[in-house]
Design an enzyme around this catalytic site. Structure first.
Site, PDB file in Angstrom:
ATOM      1  N   THR A  72       0.838  -1.206   0.000  1.00  0.00           N
ATOM      2  CA  THR A  72       0.000   0.000   0.000  1.00  0.00           C
ATOM      3  C   THR A  72       0.870   1.252   0.000  1.00  0.00           C
ATOM      4  O   THR A  72       0.636   2.185  -0.783  1.00  0.00           O
ATOM      5  CB  THR A  72      -0.933   0.001   1.230  1.00  0.00           C
ATOM      6  OG1 THR A  72      -1.763  -1.167   1.153  1.00  0.00           O
ATOM      7  CG2 THR A  72      -1.806   1.243   1.281  1.00  0.00           C
ATOM      8  N   ASN A 151      -5.473  -8.904  -8.343  1.00  0.00           N
ATOM      9  CA  ASN A 151      -5.612  -9.698  -7.125  1.00  0.00           C
ATOM     10  C   ASN A 151      -6.901 -10.494  -7.061  1.00  0.00           C
ATOM     11  O   ASN A 151      -6.945 -11.566  -6.476  1.00  0.00           O
ATOM     12  CB  ASN A 151      -5.506  -8.787  -5.894  1.00  0.00           C
ATOM     13  CG  ASN A 151      -6.302  -7.517  -6.040  1.00  0.00           C
ATOM     14  OD1 ASN A 151      -6.044  -6.713  -6.931  1.00  0.00           O
ATOM     15  ND2 ASN A 151      -7.297  -7.328  -5.198  1.00  0.00           N
ATOM     16  N   GLN A 179       0.737  -8.767  -6.509  1.00  0.00           N
ATOM     17  CA  GLN A 179       0.269 -10.145  -6.724  1.00  0.00           C
ATOM     18  C   GLN A 179       1.160 -10.919  -7.692  1.00  0.00           C
ATOM     19  O   GLN A 179       1.223 -12.143  -7.631  1.00  0.00           O
ATOM     20  CB  GLN A 179      -1.175 -10.151  -7.250  1.00  0.00           C
ATOM     21  CG  GLN A 179      -2.194  -9.728  -6.221  1.00  0.00           C
ATOM     22  CD  GLN A 179      -2.292 -10.669  -5.013  1.00  0.00           C
ATOM     23  OE1 GLN A 179      -1.900 -11.836  -5.070  1.00  0.00           O
ATOM     24  NE2 GLN A 179      -2.806 -10.154  -3.924  1.00  0.00           N
ATOM     25  N   SER A 199       5.308  -6.665  -2.240  1.00  0.00           N
ATOM     26  CA  SER A 199       5.053  -6.745  -0.808  1.00  0.00           C
ATOM     27  C   SER A 199       5.488  -8.096  -0.262  1.00  0.00           C
ATOM     28  O   SER A 199       5.264  -9.135  -0.885  1.00  0.00           O
ATOM     29  CB  SER A 199       3.553  -6.536  -0.585  1.00  0.00           C
ATOM     30  OG  SER A 199       3.246  -6.646   0.776  1.00  0.00           O
ATOM     31  N   HIS A 201       4.519  -9.908   2.483  1.00  0.00           N
ATOM     32  CA  HIS A 201       3.639 -10.938   3.058  1.00  0.00           C
ATOM     33  C   HIS A 201       2.900 -11.760   2.013  1.00  0.00           C
ATOM     34  O   HIS A 201       2.269 -12.760   2.340  1.00  0.00           O
ATOM     35  CB  HIS A 201       2.669 -10.321   4.081  1.00  0.00           C
ATOM     36  CG  HIS A 201       1.537  -9.531   3.515  1.00  0.00           C
ATOM     37  ND1 HIS A 201       0.272 -10.033   3.387  1.00  0.00           N
ATOM     38  CD2 HIS A 201       1.479  -8.249   3.046  1.00  0.00           C
ATOM     39  CE1 HIS A 201      -0.526  -9.094   2.888  1.00  0.00           C
ATOM     40  NE2 HIS A 201       0.180  -8.004   2.666  1.00  0.00           N
ATOM     41  N   CYS A 325      -9.183  -6.351   2.078  1.00  0.00           N
ATOM     42  CA  CYS A 325      -9.525  -5.075   2.682  1.00  0.00           C
ATOM     43  C   CYS A 325     -10.929  -4.622   2.318  1.00  0.00           C
ATOM     44  O   CYS A 325     -11.463  -3.724   2.939  1.00  0.00           O
ATOM     45  CB  CYS A 325      -8.505  -4.012   2.282  1.00  0.00           C
ATOM     46  SG  CYS A 325      -8.222  -3.959   0.536  1.00  0.00           S
TER      47      CYS A 325
HETATM   48  N1  PLP Z   1      -1.796  -4.196  -4.489  1.00  0.00           N
HETATM   49  C1  PLP Z   1      -2.367  -5.390  -4.695  1.00  0.00           C
HETATM   50  C2  PLP Z   1      -2.625  -5.851  -6.093  1.00  0.00           C
HETATM   51  C3  PLP Z   1      -2.706  -6.208  -3.613  1.00  0.00           C
HETATM   52  O1  PLP Z   1      -3.288  -7.385  -3.837  1.00  0.00           O
HETATM   53  C4  PLP Z   1      -2.441  -5.742  -2.296  1.00  0.00           C
HETATM   54  C5  PLP Z   1      -2.822  -6.551  -1.119  1.00  0.00           C
HETATM   55  O2  PLP Z   1      -3.767  -7.300  -1.143  1.00  0.00           O
HETATM   56  C6  PLP Z   1      -1.824  -4.501  -2.141  1.00  0.00           C
HETATM   57  C7  PLP Z   1      -1.520  -3.748  -3.255  1.00  0.00           C
HETATM   58  C8  PLP Z   1      -1.499  -3.949  -0.773  1.00  0.00           C
HETATM   59  O3  PLP Z   1      -0.350  -4.576  -0.230  1.00  0.00           O
HETATM   60  P1  PLP Z   1      -0.077  -4.567   1.350  1.00  0.00           P
HETATM   61  O4  PLP Z   1      -1.056  -5.529   1.960  1.00  0.00           O
HETATM   62  O5  PLP Z   1       1.345  -5.036   1.488  1.00  0.00           O
HETATM   63  O6  PLP Z   1      -0.259  -3.176   1.844  1.00  0.00           O
END
Ligand code: PLP
Length: 382
Positions: A72, A151, A179, A199, A201, A325
């Protein structure tokens, strides 16, 4: 019996090797990486090593990696950092209607501040519209931000076309690869993007750490101001253990990418084939020919995806109705709606996302649980 975890696009379990590397980092790397004494330099060395591992996963130069608190923040830094550095007439941001909220929300924020933003439409498979992309490539565009893979449905976007359109109008390209990383081979030079987010995680690393690849000499401003860390783009004392864990996760992802994605694709295909064959009123959302190997987004027409998700959870299987989210609210996935699905079909859809720890037995049990859950809900509907 163990829960079948099929929500890898939401997050992944931390790898034991990652955890061990983090434990050690907390022990030997407790110093402040900006300190000149030996304890500080030990922490600095750990960060340097991790940065090299993270860079290698996407074929970047080490100094082009800026560590952030996750996907994010990396997305926000890319979008707001470039847009807020824009000068004169060149201020427009072009993005797509199917981006994650981590890109859409900063774009909407910019729009509210009076900065122009174009949201590209997508086709029925979730792929950006080529004609709309070409039409958007005007001299007023400062940034084009299009995700590498989606995603919710896994559709892979034609980034080469975005890079070409951006080159034609002199814009910078950002791609959200949160992703895609660890699931598709990524070469930032081959792709031609200037900014790319990922990211930890999502690839069996710890939560709360990620990175933005920033090609040299991209005009941008930071979101926070303070010390001189991360090329001034992300000041603040580094999350040493998190960064070390992310580095280890990238190293493992790179070593395992080819074999993991082959195996996961075969599990996903078997699951999907059996669901389509055994459950009436089902269909696949997304680009079947070009999507992430682990993702299966299925519409169960006439049913409520949330009810399926809750019932599967009680039966021992973790899935989701879309982005973690936004799955807490009742609005249908903006991705499926942008793809032209009705609100009812969008609400009937469930995202299954498989990964490294899934087994053949998981798939057999998963098919059985889904078939039984749908039967139960259809019976209850009558
Ligand atoms: N972008 C995409 C395509 C995602 O799937 C996600 C998380 O689900 C994010 C950004 C956000 O990443 P983070 O959870 O590390 O903030």
């Amino acid at each position: 019996m163990n829960t079948i975890y099929a929500d890898y696009n939401a997050t992944t379990r931390i790898d034991p090797e990652v955890r061990a590397a983090m434990d050690e980092a907390m022990e030997v790397g407790f110093g402040n990486p900006s300190s000149i004494h030996r304890a500080g330099q030990a922490a600095r060395r750990l960060i340097d090593q991790a940065r090299a591992r993270v860079a290698r996963l996407i074929n970047a130069a080490t100094e082009e990696i800026v560590f952030t608190s996750g996907g994010t923040e990396a997305d926000n830094l890319a979008v707001l950092g470039v847009a807020q550095a824009a000068k004169g007439e060149r201020r427009r941001v072009v993005t797509s209607a199917v981006e994650h909220q981590a890109v859409l929300a900063p774009c909407t924020f910019l729009q509210e501040q009076g900065q122009p933003v174009t949201f590209l439409p997508v086709d029925g498979d979730g792929k950006i519209d080529g004609a709309a992309l070409e039409a958007a490539a005007k001299p007023d565009v400062v940034l084009m931000s299009v995700m590498l893979a989606n995603n919710d449905v896994g559709t892979v976007q034609p980034i080469a076309d975005v890079v070409k359109a951006a080159a034609a109008c002199g814009a910078v390209v950002h791609s959200d690869a949160v992703q895609a990383a660890g699931k598709l081979p990524i070469d930032v030079n081959g792709l031609g993007v200037s900014l790319l987010s990922f990211s930890s995680h999502k690839i069996h690393g710890p939560k709360g750490v990620g990175a933005l690849y920033v090609r040299r000499k991209i005009p941008m401003v930071p979101l926070v101001h303070g010390g001189r860390q991360e090329r001034l783009l992300r000041p603040g004392t580094e999350n040493v253990a998190g960064i070390v864990g992310f580095g280890k996760a990238c190293e493992l992802a790179q070593a395992r990418l080819a074999s993991d994605s082959r195996r996961v694709a075969s599990l996903r295909d078997r699951f999907e084939g059996q669901i389509l064959a055994n459950v009436s009123g089902t269909r696949i959302n997304g680009n079947v020919a070009n999507r992430l190997a682990n993702t299966s987004n299925i519409a169960f027409v006439g049913l409520d995806g949330e009810a399926i998700t809750i019932n599967l959870d009680m039966a021992g299987m973790a899935v989701s109705t879309g982005a973690a989210c936004s799955s807490a609210d009742k609005t249908p996935s903006h991705v499926l709606v942008a793809m032209g699905q009705s609100a009812a079909v969008a609400r009937s859809s469930v995202r299954f996302s498989f990964g490294r720890d899934n087994s053949d037995e998981d798939i057999e049990r998963a098919v059985d649980l889904v078939v039984r859950t749908v039967k139960l809900l259809r019976g209850a509907n009558r």
